[in-house]
Scaffold this motif. Structure first.
Motif: not given
Length: 412
Positions: A165-170, A220-227, A230-236
């Motif tokens: 999650h945090y790596v995707m967000e960064a 799971y990574g796809r779900m983190i993005n799709g839902e 990530l902070a402020k709704g950003v997408r990786c």
């Protein structure tokens, strides 16, 4: 007379040998048929080098990895992903990010992991389980791509999905793509447990998913993005290198233990059911023994039908184990059948014994609610609800989650 006997014997031998040959031929045909229809072995994302090496060419990259990040090839010995990519002339590896337990996977659970240098490659290693769990912008500066390759075990409180999650967000905030090399989930064959509530959000549970979610880490990574978690709704910008020859029901035994206290397939399978005991101050799940997450016991009170004993002592992955040096009485679960759901019977049994013995130390500590993902499970146990009643209360949340999950699946 002797000649007739010998001739008859030879005829009998010939008949027996003929039958055996026919039988062997039939058996051989059967085996060949089985071999013909046997599914091919699973090919992990990291092993499918043809699918991603050209994508890495000419790029400056960072790798999020640990001891499970290994590339297997039919024509060469297994190599660590970092070593493999460093050896590629067109790939420029700049640094390594390490999750909980460190780059080599030897640190205790919860132990702060320090930054360092990889002695083999000379690359800087930046810990994502110390002062920062999310890469700083300065640590991503100058990078063209981040590669993520860590083995998950499919339980919400296993922190590698929080690191993801945090790596995707960064990466999203720095506008850097993330390449995720997918790996099988050894607990993908079922979905169970309470869905996490916002009030219990922590690093051991960041998302509204059940304890066991039945997805690979790529899904799971796809779900983190799709839902939009990530902070402020950003997408990786996420690219997943898929597995080959895999379904969620495909049994998979990890070739490398994913962390120090999950040494084998039995421990990994029992982990989602036994980890709740980590939120109790007196019940051990075998940290400090060679049977981590395969035994459960306490030194403080008797549990009905409990006869197995063990004594936790410091070892790799448990420098200060719970109940160190004390004889714990409980159960040996190392030969238990493979679980297809979360089992609460051991938790209920120990809680009832604790109450019967009127122990002064509380059965639960504050960590229990974070592991459970909800304050309700503790209340249900304290109220004496049966396992069936507790599990029934999970069903609405599970049904909603399954609909969400379905949108992000890559495999049947």
């Amino acid at each position: 007379m002797i000649f007739k006997y010998t001739k008859s014997t030879y005829l009998l031998w010939f008949f027996c040998i003929s039958v055996q040959l026919v039988s062997c031929a039939q058996q051989s045909n059967t085996t060949s048929t089985k071999e013909k229809h046997r599914p091919n072995s699973i090919v992990c994302g990291a092993d499918n080098t043809e699918a991603y090496l050209s994508y890495l060419g000419g790029k400056k990259i960072a790798i999020v990895a640990n001891q499970t990040s290994v590339v297997n090839s039919e024509n060469a010995p297994a190599k660590h992903l970092v070593d493999f990519l460093v050896a590629q002339p067109t790939v420029s590896v700049q640094k390594v990010f390490a999750p909980e337990h460190g780059f080599r996977g030897k640190a205790d659970a919860g132990e702060t992991v320090k930054d360092g240098i990889d002695t083999k490659t000379g690359l800087p290693i930046i810990s994502l389980y110390g002062k920062n769990k999310k890469p700083y912008p300065s640590q991503l500066k100058g990078l063209d791509l981040v590669v993520f390759d860590i083995q998950d075990v499919g339980a919400r409180f296993y922190t590698y999905i929080s690191t993801l999650h945090y790596v995707m967000e960064a990466c999203a905030e720095a506008n850097i793509p993330l390449l995720l090399l997918d790996r099988p989930n050894p607990n993908a064959h079922y979905i169970d447990g309470p869905v996490l509530e916002k009030s219990c959000k922590s690093f051991v549970g960041m998302h509204p998913v059940p304890t066991v979610y039945g997805m690979t880490i790529g899904e799971y990574g796809r779900m983190i993005n799709g839902e939009h978690w990530l902070a402020k709704g950003v997408r990786c910008e996420l690219k997943v290198i898929k597995l080959k020859n895999y379904t969620h029901s495909t049994p998979y035994i990890l070739p490398i233990k994913p962390s120090p206290n999950l040494p084998n397939a039995t421990a990994i399978n029992l982990y989602p059911s036994l980890c709740f005991f980590e939120g109790t101050p007196k019940v051990s799940v075998g940290r400090g023994t060679s049977q981590q997450f395969q035994v459960v016991g306490t030194p403080d009170y008797r549990v009905p039908a409990a006869s197995f004993s063990f004594v936790p002592q410091p070892n790799e992955g448990a420098k200060y184990p719970k109940n160190q040096g004390k004889k714990c009485i409980g159960f040996d679960l190392s030969t238990h059948n493979r679980l297809n759901s979360i089992e609460l019977k051991w938790l209920i049994t120990f809680y009832k014994a604790h109450q019967k013995n009127r122990e002064k130390v509380a059965f639960f500590n504050a960590f229990f609610k974070k592991l459970a993902g909800t304050p309700l499970l503790q209340k249900q146990l304290e109220q004496g609800l049966t396992e069936a009643a507790i599990k029934k209360s999970w069903q609405p949340g599970l049904n909603t989650f399954k609909k969400t999950r379905k949108k992000y699946l890559l495999y049947p």
